[in-house]
Design a protein around this motif. Structure first.
Motif, PDB file in Angstrom:
ATOM      1  N   CYS A 128      43.718  42.397  42.318  1.00 54.82           N
ATOM      2  CA  CYS A 128      43.199  41.040  42.475  1.00 54.82           C
ATOM      3  C   CYS A 128      44.355  40.042  42.389  1.00 54.82           C
ATOM      4  O   CYS A 128      45.348  40.294  41.708  1.00 54.82           O
ATOM      5  N   VAL A 129      44.219  38.918  43.075  1.00 56.54           N
ATOM      6  CA  VAL A 129      45.073  37.759  42.824  1.00 56.54           C
ATOM      7  C   VAL A 129      44.349  36.943  41.747  1.00 56.54           C
ATOM      8  O   VAL A 129      43.514  36.094  42.046  1.00 56.54           O
ATOM      9  N   THR A 130      44.633  37.255  40.500  1.00 50.05           N
ATOM     10  CA  THR A 130      43.842  36.731  39.382  1.00 50.05           C
ATOM     11  C   THR A 130      44.148  35.259  39.128  1.00 50.05           C
ATOM     12  O   THR A 130      45.282  34.899  38.814  1.00 50.05           O
ATOM     13  N   PRO A 131      43.124  34.391  39.234  1.00 50.40           N
ATOM     14  CA  PRO A 131      43.344  32.969  38.958  1.00 50.40           C
ATOM     15  C   PRO A 131      43.107  32.630  37.488  1.00 50.40           C
ATOM     16  O   PRO A 131      42.261  33.234  36.826  1.00 50.40           O
ATOM     17  N   VAL A 132      43.852  31.654  36.990  1.00 49.90           N
ATOM     18  CA  VAL A 132      43.637  31.071  35.666  1.00 49.90           C
ATOM     19  C   VAL A 132      43.233  29.619  35.889  1.00 49.90           C
ATOM     20  O   VAL A 132      44.048  28.807  36.344  1.00 49.90           O
ATOM     21  N   LEU A 133      41.986  29.301  35.602  1.00 49.35           N
ATOM     22  CA  LEU A 133      41.438  27.971  35.861  1.00 49.35           C
ATOM     23  C   LEU A 133      41.560  27.126  34.595  1.00 49.35           C
ATOM     24  O   LEU A 133      40.915  27.417  33.585  1.00 49.35           O
ATOM     25  N   ASN A 162      49.972  44.699  36.240  1.00 46.65           N
ATOM     26  CA  ASN A 162      48.564  44.796  35.885  1.00 46.65           C
ATOM     27  C   ASN A 162      47.729  44.191  36.998  1.00 46.65           C
ATOM     28  O   ASN A 162      48.077  43.135  37.544  1.00 46.65           O
ATOM     29  N   CYS A 163      46.612  44.827  37.306  1.00 50.21           N
ATOM     30  CA  CYS A 163      45.717  44.263  38.313  1.00 50.21           C
ATOM     31  C   CYS A 163      45.054  42.989  37.818  1.00 50.21           C
ATOM     32  O   CYS A 163      44.514  42.218  38.612  1.00 50.21           O
ATOM     33  N   ASN A 164      45.096  42.747  36.487  1.00 48.74           N
ATOM     34  CA  ASN A 164      44.496  41.540  35.929  1.00 48.74           C
ATOM     35  C   ASN A 164      45.541  40.535  35.453  1.00 48.74           C
ATOM     36  O   ASN A 164      45.218  39.593  34.732  1.00 48.74           O
ATOM     37  N   ALA A 165      46.795  40.711  35.861  1.00 49.71           N
ATOM     38  CA  ALA A 165      47.854  39.769  35.484  1.00 49.71           C
ATOM     39  C   ALA A 165      47.599  38.407  36.115  1.00 49.71           C
ATOM     40  O   ALA A 165      47.094  38.309  37.239  1.00 49.71           O
ATOM     41  N   ALA A 166      47.932  37.337  35.396  1.00 48.25           N
ATOM     42  CA  ALA A 166      47.794  35.993  35.959  1.00 48.25           C
ATOM     43  C   ALA A 166      48.691  35.852  37.182  1.00 48.25           C
ATOM     44  O   ALA A 166      49.887  36.120  37.119  1.00 48.25           O
ATOM     45  N   LYS A 167      48.096  35.424  38.297  1.00 50.61           N
ATOM     46  CA  LYS A 167      48.855  35.303  39.533  1.00 50.61           C
ATOM     47  C   LYS A 167      48.798  33.908  40.143  1.00 50.61           C
ATOM     48  O   LYS A 167      49.653  33.557  40.956  1.00 50.61           O
ATOM     49  N   VAL A 168      47.800  33.121  39.780  1.00 47.80           N
ATOM     50  CA  VAL A 168      47.770  31.734  40.272  1.00 47.80           C
ATOM     51  C   VAL A 168      47.192  30.850  39.170  1.00 47.80           C
ATOM     52  O   VAL A 168      46.100  31.093  38.671  1.00 47.80           O
ATOM     53  N   LEU A 169      47.976  29.862  38.772  1.00 50.14           N
ATOM     54  CA  LEU A 169      47.590  28.918  37.729  1.00 50.14           C
ATOM     55  C   LEU A 169      47.004  27.685  38.417  1.00 50.14           C
ATOM     56  O   LEU A 169      47.693  27.014  39.189  1.00 50.14           O
ATOM     57  N   LEU A 244      48.026  33.460  47.815  1.00 50.91           N
ATOM     58  CA  LEU A 244      46.610  33.607  47.486  1.00 50.91           C
ATOM     59  C   LEU A 244      45.988  34.812  48.169  1.00 50.91           C
ATOM     60  O   LEU A 244      44.923  35.276  47.765  1.00 50.91           O
ATOM     61  N   ARG A 245      46.639  35.329  49.189  1.00 54.27           N
ATOM     62  CA  ARG A 245      46.115  36.474  49.932  1.00 54.27           C
ATOM     63  C   ARG A 245      46.756  37.792  49.532  1.00 54.27           C
ATOM     64  O   ARG A 245      46.229  38.854  49.852  1.00 54.27           O
ATOM     65  N   ASN A 246      47.912  37.730  48.856  1.00 55.22           N
ATOM     66  CA  ASN A 246      48.666  38.940  48.552  1.00 55.22           C
ATOM     67  C   ASN A 246      48.904  39.063  47.047  1.00 55.22           C
ATOM     68  O   ASN A 246      49.428  38.142  46.419  1.00 55.22           O
ATOM     69  N   GLU A 247      48.529  40.212  46.499  1.00 59.90           N
ATOM     70  CA  GLU A 247      48.781  40.463  45.083  1.00 59.90           C
ATOM     71  C   GLU A 247      50.254  40.829  44.911  1.00 59.90           C
ATOM     72  O   GLU A 247      50.730  41.825  45.474  1.00 59.90           O
ATOM     73  N   ALA A 248      50.976  40.041  44.138  1.00 59.78           N
ATOM     74  CA  ALA A 248      52.420  40.242  43.994  1.00 59.78           C
ATOM     75  C   ALA A 248      52.739  41.537  43.266  1.00 59.78           C
ATOM     76  O   ALA A 248      53.702  42.226  43.592  1.00 59.78           O
ATOM     77  N   PHE A 249      51.962  41.874  42.255  1.00 59.66           N
ATOM     78  CA  PHE A 249      52.211  43.035  41.398  1.00 59.66           C
ATOM     79  C   PHE A 249      53.658  43.057  40.911  1.00 59.66           C
ATOM     80  O   PHE A 249      54.348  44.064  40.910  1.00 59.66           O
ATOM     81  N   CYS A 250      54.120  41.888  40.494  1.00 54.39           N
ATOM     82  CA  CYS A 250      55.407  41.681  39.838  1.00 54.39           C
ATOM     83  C   CYS A 250      55.334  40.295  39.204  1.00 54.39           C
ATOM     84  O   CYS A 250      54.307  39.612  39.307  1.00 54.39           O
ATOM     85  N   GLY A 251      56.408  39.848  38.558  1.00 48.28           N
ATOM     86  CA  GLY A 251      56.346  38.674  37.706  1.00 48.28           C
ATOM     87  C   GLY A 251      56.363  37.336  38.403  1.00 48.28           C
ATOM     88  O   GLY A 251      57.173  36.461  38.079  1.00 48.28           O
ATOM     89  N   CYS A 278      40.998  32.817  46.828  1.00 49.95           N
ATOM     90  CA  CYS A 278      41.826  33.819  46.144  1.00 49.95           C
ATOM     91  C   CYS A 278      41.350  35.219  46.510  1.00 49.95           C
ATOM     92  O   CYS A 278      40.156  35.524  46.410  1.00 49.95           O
ATOM     93  N   TRP A 279      42.295  36.068  46.895  1.00 48.20           N
ATOM     94  CA  TRP A 279      41.949  37.429  47.307  1.00 48.20           C
ATOM     95  C   TRP A 279      41.477  38.245  46.105  1.00 48.20           C
ATOM     96  O   TRP A 279      42.116  38.261  45.051  1.00 48.20           O
TER      97      TRP A 279
END
Length: 409
Positions: A128-133, A162-169, A244-251, A278-279
């Motif tokens: 997931c591209v995990t959002p933090v709202l 992590n698949c649940n890592a924060a990816k978009v703030l 928003l379309r691609n999970e970075a799977f890095c920092g 968000c993907w």
């Protein structure tokens, strides 16, 4: 016993978190009543012998087998006539390769003709591209610092693999404390020790983000072994945005601002943004201070209900939802095989709830002592050892050791 013939499930183990393979195969065994062939991922194949020792009884009695190898072994097993069902924790690309074929042209042809290569029942957790709202409010200095530490930890945990890592703030453009909070998040990431980029493809994925966003801001030195924590400012709230379309799977952490200043207005827009732009639908976090939560009334509950995510953390890292195990873990229901995104089906689910939609875990806006998932926890090794001891041998003395270690964090 259930009537009818038994089934054999193939579980393709994840390589990023060592607890994923056993939790996946235990669900198959005890919830779905299927014996399991587990294929370890080459990245953490060294965990396999420990699992063999821990689950020796299941192996000896023929309920579980563990094997090793790369993609060729996985492909062979996925198509083996004695395998009845499939489960994978990994990427949507792995799922598509198994179901629709390896080559993009073959996938497109098969999807258009609705002719899957592999028709076995297939459950999957695919990221997931995990959002933090971040709901705007008037936060104290302590709250700003705490939540900045938490956001940084959501990025840094497990080197962000992590698949649940924060990816978009996601913040409100008109929030009076927006710039202060973003600066504190940046400062916390700068203070966080870089992790080794052990997961294959990290450098290539990171370079892909740098190529798309020349204004990306690395917060450390890039080396062959390290992808630095990196902020990507001013990402537009547009579903076509690469971040928003691609999970970075890095920092990498993208920052998106929505046109809002009031909490209720922001929340409505943030839910729509998270659902539409968000993907993925695996995990999401909502941060809201208690005073704003009180003022929002039912609007917050409506937002939590409307968010199409399988796991929602209210003031907490969604990785905790994964870790609890009593909660369900998986994508929000509804993804078809042709557009699988975060996957299909659930695991964990200790209470055996039928047809779950999502799990929501709520936490106080400030937690003391320092939570175990915080990257700046000062006593994590001791806490982990004592917690493991307590899990294996529950007792008041062992619980006291856990509490003592936690207070030193």
């Amino acid at each position: 016993r259930r009537p009818g013939p038994g089934k054999v499930a193939l579980v393709l183990g994840a390589g990023n978190v060592s607890s994923i393979p056993p939790m996946d195969f235990l669900y198959k065994l005890f919830v779905e009543d299927e014996v399991v062939m587990l294929k370890m991922n080459p990245v953490n194949a060294d965990v396999g012998p420990h699992l063999e020792r821990a689950f020796k009884t299941l192996i000896d009695d023929g309920f579980l087998a563990i094997c090793y190898g790369g993609a060729d072994v996985g492909a062979h097993l996925s198509n083996h006539p004695k395998i009845d069902t499939l489960h994978v924790t990994g990427s949507d690309k792995t799922y598509d390769a198994i179901v629709w074929g390896r080559e993009p042209a073959e996938q497109d042809r098969r999807k258009a003709a609705n002719e899957p290569l592999n028709t076995r029942p297939f459950t999957a957790e695919l990221g997931c591209v995990t959002p933090v709202l971040v709901v705007p409010g008037t936060w104290t200095e302590a709250e700003l610092n705490y939540q900045a530490r938490q956001v940084a930890s959501m990025v840094a945990n497990n080197a962000s693999f992590n698949c649940n890592a924060a990816k978009v703030l996601v913040v409100a453009e008109g929030w009076a404390q927006r710039e202060v909070f973003l600066r504190k998040v940046e400062e916390q990431l700068q203070k966080t020790t870089p992790r080794k980029s052990y997961y294959p493809g990290a450098q290539q994925r990171y370079q892909g983000f740098l190529d798309k966003y020349p204004k990306a801001k690395p917060l450390g030195q890039r080396t062959d072994d390290v992808v630095p924590w990196t902020l990507i400012p001013d990402v537009k709230p547009d579903p076509e945005e690469y971040a928003l379309r691609n999970e970075a799977f890095c920092g990498v952490l993208a920052i998106t601002s929505l046109d809002a200043s009031r909490a209720e207005d922001f929340l409505a827009k943030a839910v729509k943004f998270a659902n539409d732009d968000c993907w993925g639908t695996l995990s999401c976090t909502v941060l809201v201070d208690p005073r704003t939560e009180l003022a929002l009334g039912t609007a917050l509950e409506v937002a939590l209900s409307d968010l199409k995510y399988g796991g929602i953390g209210l003031n907490i890292f969604p990785g905790v939802i994964y870790s609890l195990c009593v909660t369900t873990w998986g994508a929000f229901p509804g993804h078809p095989p042709k557009d699988i995104r975060s996957g299909v089906g659930f695991v964990h689910n200790t209470f055996l709830l039928d047809h779950p939609q999502k799990s929501i875990v709520r936490a106080p806006f400030l937690i003391n002592p320092t939570p175990a998932w915080f990257a700046d926890h000062k006593n994590l090794a001791a806490l982990g050892k004592n917690l493991t001891r307590y899990e294996g041998q529950p007792s008041w003395p062992n619980l006291f050791r856990v509490a003592t270690a936690a207070l030193k964090g």
